[in-house]
Motif scaffolding. Structure first.
Motif, short mmCIF file in Angstrom:
data_model
loop_
_atom_site.label_atom_id
_atom_site.label_comp_id
_atom_site.label_asym_id
_atom_site.label_seq_id
_atom_site.Cartn_x
_atom_site.Cartn_y
_atom_site.Cartn_z
N GLU A 196 0.09 -11.26 41.46
CA GLU A 196 1.44 -10.81 41.85
C GLU A 196 1.52 -9.29 41.95
OE1 GLU A 196 1.42 -11.19 37.33
OE2 GLU A 196 0.58 -12.26 39.06
N LYS A 197 0.49 -8.58 41.47
CA LYS A 197 0.43 -7.12 41.58
C LYS A 197 -0.77 -6.68 42.41
CE LYS A 197 2.92 -6.03 37.32
NZ LYS A 197 2.88 -5.26 36.04
N GLY A 198 -1.13 -7.49 43.40
CA GLY A 198 -2.25 -7.14 44.27
C GLY A 198 -3.58 -7.16 43.56
N TRP A 199 -3.72 -8.03 42.56
CA TRP A 199 -4.95 -8.20 41.78
C TRP A 199 -5.30 -6.95 40.97
CZ3 TRP A 199 -6.18 -13.11 41.36
CH2 TRP A 199 -5.94 -13.99 42.43
N GLU A 200 -4.28 -6.22 40.52
CA GLU A 200 -4.54 -5.11 39.61
C GLU A 200 -5.03 -5.63 38.25
OE1 GLU A 200 -1.10 -2.65 39.18
OE2 GLU A 200 -1.52 -1.51 41.02
N VAL A 201 -5.72 -4.76 37.51
CA VAL A 201 -6.16 -5.09 36.16
C VAL A 201 -4.95 -5.17 35.23
CG1 VAL A 201 -7.47 -4.26 34.17
CG2 VAL A 201 -8.41 -4.02 36.49
N ASP A 202 -4.92 -6.20 34.40
CA ASP A 202 -3.90 -6.31 33.35
C ASP A 202 -4.34 -5.38 32.21
OD1 ASP A 202 -2.18 -6.94 31.31
OD2 ASP A 202 -2.29 -9.11 31.60
N LEU A 203 -3.88 -4.15 32.25
CA LEU A 203 -4.33 -3.15 31.29
C LEU A 203 -3.80 -3.43 29.88
CD1 LEU A 203 -4.13 0.03 33.53
CD2 LEU A 203 -6.18 -1.14 32.72
N ASP A 204 -2.65 -4.07 29.76
CA ASP A 204 -2.16 -4.47 28.44
C ASP A 204 -3.13 -5.46 27.79
OD1 ASP A 204 0.07 -2.85 28.65
OD2 ASP A 204 1.34 -4.44 29.47
N ALA A 205 -3.64 -6.38 28.62
CA ALA A 205 -4.61 -7.35 28.11
C ALA A 205 -5.91 -6.67 27.71
CB ALA A 205 -4.88 -8.43 29.17
N VAL A 206 -6.33 -5.68 28.49
CA VAL A 206 -7.55 -4.94 28.15
C VAL A 206 -7.41 -4.32 26.77
CG1 VAL A 206 -8.91 -2.89 28.73
CG2 VAL A 206 -8.26 -4.51 30.53
N GLU A 207 -6.28 -3.69 26.51
CA GLU A 207 -6.07 -3.06 25.20
C GLU A 207 -6.03 -4.10 24.09
OE1 GLU A 207 -3.64 0.26 24.51
OE2 GLU A 207 -3.29 0.69 26.63
N ALA A 208 -5.42 -5.23 24.37
CA ALA A 208 -5.32 -6.27 23.35
C ALA A 208 -6.68 -6.91 23.04
CB ALA A 208 -4.33 -7.35 23.80
N LEU A 209 -7.54 -7.00 24.03
CA LEU A 209 -8.83 -7.65 23.86
C LEU A 209 -9.86 -6.77 23.17
CD1 LEU A 209 -9.14 -9.34 27.37
CD2 LEU A 209 -8.98 -10.56 25.18
N ALA A 210 -9.76 -5.47 23.36
CA ALA A 210 -10.79 -4.56 22.86
C ALA A 210 -10.72 -4.39 21.35
CB ALA A 210 -10.65 -3.20 23.54
N ASP A 211 -11.90 -4.20 20.74
CA ASP A 211 -11.97 -3.86 19.32
C ASP A 211 -13.12 -2.88 19.11
OD1 ASP A 211 -14.34 -5.33 19.32
OD2 ASP A 211 -13.45 -7.08 18.36
N LYS A 212 -13.49 -2.65 17.88
CA LYS A 212 -14.51 -1.64 17.57
C LYS A 212 -15.89 -2.01 18.12
CE LYS A 212 -15.61 -3.63 13.03
NZ LYS A 212 -15.69 -3.38 11.57
N ASN A 213 -16.09 -3.27 18.47
CA ASN A 213 -17.39 -3.72 18.99
C ASN A 213 -17.43 -3.81 20.52
OD1 ASN A 213 -18.66 -4.09 16.42
ND2 ASN A 213 -17.43 -5.96 16.15
N THR A 214 -16.34 -3.44 21.17
CA THR A 214 -16.30 -3.47 22.64
C THR A 214 -17.05 -2.25 23.20
OG1 THR A 214 -14.14 -4.55 22.55
CG2 THR A 214 -14.81 -3.59 24.67
#
Length: 419
Positions: free
Chosen positions: A163-181
């Motif tokens: 719905e946003k032209g296949w942009e990255v869901d940056l909120d999801a990126v932040e939520a998924l990342a941790d110290k081992n990413t």
């Protein structure tokens, strides 16, 4: 002699290859091709993979063919090459990328590979230590996730937002990342979505990655194959914000996928990858793996990158633009599939399948298998790229073949539509 039926041998195949082979892109296309009715006299329409080189409209440039001939006749490239690629070719790749960057790459930043797939293998092998995880786009090119599964490392999937032209869901990126990413992967122009990220969105990606302390791996195999309103921007433009690994090849822009020449480039003017040991690890890994593309192909690279005329690039873009228009407009005539975004780049478009409109088809895989059998048209089920009940359609074929293929899909729909 011992009975062969009872003799036990010590060798066995690794079970992971049995399970992985069923979910690869290549395996899916092979299964679909095998499902075609051999009694159908019509030509098969290949809308499932990105290799238009078989079509006359997509023949590569004369200068590209001449470059190979000149390399052969020079007799300079019949030898083994250096592990990282021959210097003239590495310099040519650096100069090619420098046209789009605000800083200057050197040949030392470039590592030639056996197609872009080997470049992916190199960087993932270097980064994915035990316990590490990597962020991958969904939908995306399947090899990234296949590699992580085969090597028992964790892939965490962030969504691209249709719905946003296949942009990255940056909120999801932040939520998924941790110290081992360790990194996030983007593909721009997009495979399988046909999207092109804006400068502003790439900047946000860079800022997010910097905040998380991870690098960006930018898959740019379809670089400059853009034909919409969004200008093409390399992720490496933001190399001063976050370390970027750029992956690319000559396969798509020059329509020579069988030549298997790719590159891995460190776009990192601040030297973070050198200080962290990533550069040394890349070199060490390449030293113990197979050589890059044939020395002969490497020998042709400077001429290919430096002398291909703008007229060739423009011709390919014009063909893709027309094909994208045909695809987008004809899809509107097929009620069971819906195209949310007109493609702006690469050679693909993702369309949403609505199985509830079909009498005897439950999902995208069943749709594609029956379509292949009844209409001799190959499209890729979305499940292969991470999207259930979507389809990836390739429009990089002869326009007449594209019209024919989409017409057959329309006929297929009306034959299976719920009454």
């Amino acid at each position: 002699m011992e009975n062969e039926s009872t003799k036990k041998w010590g060798f066995q195949v690794h079970q992971r290859f049995k399970t992985e082979s069923a979910i690869t892109l290549r395996a899916a296309l092979t299964s679909l091709t095998e499902n075609i009715d051999q009694n159908d006299s019509r030509p098969t329409i290949p809308l499932g993979h990105g290799d238009p080189s078989v079509f006359p409209s997509f023949r590569t440039a004369n200068v590209v063919e001449d470059a190979i001939i000149d390399a052969v006749r020079s007799t300079k490239f019949n030898c083994y090459g250096p592990f990282f690629g021959i210097l003239p070719a590495r310099r040519a790749v650096a100069d090619y990328l420098n046209r789009d960057l605000p800083y200057t790459l050197s040949p030392d930043d470039v590592y030639l590979t056996l197609g872009c797939k080997q470049a992916i293998t190199v960087i993932l092998s270097v980064l994915l230590r035990p316990g590490a995880n990597i962020l991958l786009p969904r939908p995306g090119w399947p090899y990234y996730e296949t590699f992580t599964r085969q090597n028992n490392v964790e892939a965490r999937l962030f969504d691209l937002l249709p719905e946003k032209g296949w942009e990255v869901d940056l909120d999801a990126v932040e939520a998924l990342a941790d110290k081992n990413t360790v990194a996030m992967v983007i593909i721009n122009p997009g495979n399988p979505c046909g999207n092109v990220f804006t400068y502003q969105h790439l900047q946000k990606i860079a800022e997010t990655a910097r905040k998380l302390g991870i690098m960006v791996i930018s898959d740019e195999v379809y670089d400059h194959l853009t034909f919409g309103n969004t200008p093409y921007v390399r992720m490496g433009v933001f190399g001063s914000t976050v370390p970027v690994i750029t992956l690319g090849s000559i396969s798509k822009r020059w329509i020579v996928p069988g030549w298997r020449l790719g590159w891995l480039v460190t776009c990192d003017p601040n030297g973070i990858l050198q200080k962290s040991g990533v550069v040394d690890s890349i070199k060490e890994y390449i030293n113990i793996t197979s050589n890059p593309a044939a020395t002969l192909i490497q020998g042709a690279v400077p001429q290919i990158l430096e002398k291909t005329e703008e007229a060739f690039y423009s011709k390919i873009i014009d063909i893709l633009r027309v094909a994208a228009d045909i695809c987008y407009n004809r899809i509107k005539e097929i009620p069971c599939i819906y195209c949310l975004n007109k493609p702006e780049g690469s050679m693909f478009v993702m369309v949403k399948l609505n199985p509830s409109l079909l009498e005897d088809i439950n999902d995208d895989m069943e749709f594609c298998l029956k379509l292949a059998k009844e209409e001799s048209v190959i499209v890729l089920p979305g499940i292969v790229v991470g999207m259930n009940n979507w389809l990836r359609i390739t429009f990089a074929v002869e326009p007449s073949a594209l019209e024919d293929g989409l017409g057959r899909i329309k006929a297929f729909y009306y034959r299976h539509a719920k009454k």
